[in-house]
Design a protein around this motif. Structure first.
Motif, PDB file in Angstrom:
ATOM      1  N   ASP A  60       0.837  -1.177  -0.122  1.00  0.00           N
ATOM      2  CA  ASP A  60       0.048  -0.007  -0.027  1.00  0.00           C
ATOM      3  C   ASP A  60       0.861   1.316  -0.014  1.00  0.00           C
ATOM      4  N   GLY A  61       2.343   1.228  -0.145  1.00  0.00           N
ATOM      5  CA  GLY A  61       3.095   2.390   0.032  1.00  0.00           C
ATOM      6  C   GLY A  61       3.249   3.015   1.162  1.00  0.00           C
ATOM      7  N   LEU A  62       2.857   2.439   2.321  1.00  0.00           N
ATOM      8  CA  LEU A  62       3.066   3.055   3.793  1.00  0.00           C
ATOM      9  C   LEU A  62       4.311   2.635   4.217  1.00  0.00           C
ATOM     10  N   ILE A  63       5.117   1.623   3.652  1.00  0.00           N
ATOM     11  CA  ILE A  63       6.387   1.364   4.075  1.00  0.00           C
ATOM     12  C   ILE A  63       7.045   1.367   2.762  1.00  0.00           C
ATOM     13  N   HIS A  64       8.002   2.414   2.307  1.00  0.00           N
ATOM     14  CA  HIS A  64       8.671   2.415   0.912  1.00  0.00           C
ATOM     15  C   HIS A  64       9.988   1.651   1.019  1.00  0.00           C
ATOM     16  N   GLY A  65      10.566   1.423   2.128  1.00  0.00           N
ATOM     17  CA  GLY A  65      11.769   0.573   2.241  1.00  0.00           C
ATOM     18  C   GLY A  65      12.459   0.670   3.583  1.00  0.00           C
ATOM     19  N   TYR A  66      13.465   0.029   3.812  1.00  0.00           N
ATOM     20  CA  TYR A  66      14.178   0.137   4.912  1.00  0.00           C
ATOM     21  C   TYR A  66      15.460   0.803   4.729  1.00  0.00           C
ATOM     22  N   THR A  67      16.142   1.525   5.743  1.00  0.00           N
ATOM     23  CA  THR A  67      17.242   2.180   5.478  1.00  0.00           C
ATOM     24  C   THR A  67      18.510   2.001   6.765  1.00  0.00           C
ATOM     25  N   ILE A  68      19.434   2.333   6.554  1.00  0.00           N
ATOM     26  CA  ILE A  68      20.588   2.192   7.643  1.00  0.00           C
ATOM     27  C   ILE A  68      20.887   3.726   8.172  1.00  0.00           C
ATOM     28  N   VAL A  69      20.990   3.853   9.420  1.00  0.00           N
ATOM     29  CA  VAL A  69      21.470   5.284   9.942  1.00  0.00           C
ATOM     30  C   VAL A  69      22.602   4.670  10.670  1.00  0.00           C
ATOM     31  N   ALA A  70      23.948   5.308  10.095  1.00  0.00           N
ATOM     32  CA  ALA A  70      25.167   5.009  10.701  1.00  0.00           C
ATOM     33  C   ALA A  70      25.244   5.458  12.149  1.00  0.00           C
ATOM     34  N   GLY A  71      25.978   4.939  12.808  1.00  0.00           N
ATOM     35  CA  GLY A  71      26.166   5.292  14.423  1.00  0.00           C
ATOM     36  C   GLY A  71      27.548   6.031  14.352  1.00  0.00           C
ATOM     37  N   GLU A  72      27.798   6.149  15.680  1.00  0.00           N
ATOM     38  CA  GLU A  72      29.199   6.546  15.982  1.00  0.00           C
ATOM     39  C   GLU A  72      30.347   5.812  15.552  1.00  0.00           C
ATOM     40  N   GLY A  73      30.201   4.965  15.329  1.00  0.00           N
ATOM     41  CA  GLY A  73      31.564   4.160  15.016  1.00  0.00           C
ATOM     42  C   GLY A  73      31.691   3.947  13.177  1.00  0.00           C
ATOM     43  N   ARG A  74      31.006   4.884  12.571  1.00  0.00           N
ATOM     44  CA  ARG A  74      30.952   5.088  11.172  1.00  0.00           C
ATOM     45  C   ARG A  74      32.363   5.161  10.829  1.00  0.00           C
ATOM     46  N   PRO A  75      32.788   4.618   9.644  1.00  0.00           N
ATOM     47  CA  PRO A  75      34.211   5.096   9.011  1.00  0.00           C
ATOM     48  C   PRO A  75      34.305   6.576   8.923  1.00  0.00           C
ATOM     49  N   ALA A  76      35.568   7.092   8.608  1.00  0.00           N
ATOM     50  CA  ALA A  76      35.703   8.378   8.544  1.00  0.00           C
ATOM     51  C   ALA A  76      35.093   9.060   7.469  1.00  0.00           C
ATOM     52  N   GLN A  77      34.688   8.364   6.469  1.00  0.00           N
ATOM     53  CA  GLN A  77      34.131   9.048   5.236  1.00  0.00           C
ATOM     54  C   GLN A  77      32.696   9.554   5.520  1.00  0.00           C
ATOM     55  N   SER A  78      32.482  10.467   6.267  1.00  0.00           N
ATOM     56  CA  SER A  78      31.242  10.870   6.650  1.00  0.00           C
ATOM     57  C   SER A  78      30.678  12.084   5.355  1.00  0.00           C
ATOM     58  N   ALA A  79      29.471  12.031   5.232  1.00  0.00           N
ATOM     59  CA  ALA A  79      28.863  12.932   4.138  1.00  0.00           C
ATOM     60  C   ALA A  79      28.889  14.267   4.775  1.00  0.00           C
ATOM     61  N   ILE A  80      28.947  15.185   3.984  1.00  0.00           N
ATOM     62  CA  ILE A  80      28.760  16.715   3.888  1.00  0.00           C
ATOM     63  C   ILE A  80      27.376  16.921   3.413  1.00  0.00           C
ATOM     64  N   ALA A  81      26.713  17.820   4.420  1.00  0.00           N
ATOM     65  CA  ALA A  81      25.343  18.024   4.332  1.00  0.00           C
ATOM     66  C   ALA A  81      25.390  19.453   3.744  1.00  0.00           C
ATOM     67  N   ALA A  82      24.265  19.785   2.744  1.00  0.00           N
ATOM     68  CA  ALA A  82      24.075  21.083   2.789  1.00  0.00           C
ATOM     69  C   ALA A  82      22.445  21.167   2.302  1.00  0.00           C
ATOM     70  N   MET A  83      21.986  22.392   2.777  1.00  0.00           N
ATOM     71  CA  MET A  83      20.514  22.765   2.519  1.00  0.00           C
ATOM     72  C   MET A  83      20.429  23.745   1.270  1.00  0.00           C
ATOM     73  N   ILE A  84      19.729  23.471   0.360  1.00  0.00           N
ATOM     74  CA  ILE A  84      19.528  24.275  -0.793  1.00  0.00           C
ATOM     75  C   ILE A  84      18.105  24.621  -0.865  1.00  0.00           C
ATOM     76  N   PHE A  85      17.959  25.771  -0.869  1.00  0.00           N
ATOM     77  CA  PHE A  85      16.668  26.542  -0.824  1.00  0.00           C
ATOM     78  C   PHE A  85      16.242  27.036  -2.313  1.00  0.00           C
ATOM     79  N   VAL A  86      15.220  26.274  -2.754  1.00  0.00           N
ATOM     80  CA  VAL A  86      14.992  26.390  -4.298  1.00  0.00           C
ATOM     81  C   VAL A  86      13.760  27.533  -4.449  1.00  0.00           C
ATOM     82  N   TYR A  87      14.101  28.490  -5.609  1.00  0.00           N
ATOM     83  CA  TYR A  87      12.916  29.550  -5.925  1.00  0.00           C
ATOM     84  C   TYR A  87      12.702  28.914  -7.149  1.00  0.00           C
ATOM     85  N   ARG A  88      11.421  28.358  -7.668  1.00  0.00           N
ATOM     86  CA  ARG A  88      10.990  27.925  -8.823  1.00  0.00           C
ATOM     87  C   ARG A  88      10.236  29.234  -9.659  1.00  0.00           C
TER      88      ARG A  88
END
Length: 147
Positions: free
Chosen positions: A48-76
């Motif tokens: 029914d689409g109420l569960i789209h999938g499963y994901t992993i949220v990496a914890g503190e022991g994650r390898p050094a290659q952590s993602a850099i995040a940015a917020m992009i605000f878009v005007y259309r």
């Protein structure tokens, strides 16, 4: 036809949100259903689409290659008919979330990449989309709540 969730479905979703790897038998015990009933309900929630999938949220022991995040605000150019922009954003794998906003901005995107230069390339791609009038980008300094 949109299905109405009952209390058991809501409890299943809540428990899976807390721990998506919970065994069906343990989940069944928590909500007082049989293991088979839980399995069937989960399959129906997925269908029914109420569960789209499963994901992993990496914890503190994650390898050094952590993602850099940015917020992009878009005007259309056109808020009401800007579906092409959203369709194009779905194809950019670094866009991990996209929210349609009220107020000043039309869309808020969370973009994650391994390097700042990749964020710049994604920003260039988004900025050049037909239908995008302007953007504003801010890099996340740290992430203090991540669910």
């Amino acid at each position: 036809m949109k299905r109405i969730l009952d209390r058991a479905d809501e409890r299943i979703l809540a428990e899976l949100t807390r721990n998506a790897r919970i065994p069906h038998a343990e989940l069944a015990e928590k909500i007082n259903l049989s293991r088979n009933a839980v399995r069937q309900r989960i399959e129906r929630l997925e269908r029914d689409g109420l569960i789209h999938g499963y994901t992993i949220v990496a914890g503190e022991g994650r390898p050094a290659q952590s993602a850099i995040a940015a917020m992009i605000f878009v005007y259309r150019h056109d808020r009401m008919r800007g579906g092409d922009v959203i369709s194009a954003l779905r194809r950019i794998c670094e866009v991990v979330s996209c929210d349609v906003m009220s107020g000043e901005f039309d869309l808020v995107l969370r973009v994650e990449a391994a390097e700042p230069d990749r964020i710049r390339l994604v920003w260039q791609e988004i900025s050049s989309l037909p239908g995008v009038r302007d953007t504003h980008t801010s890099f996340a300094l740290s992430s203090v709540i991540r669910r």
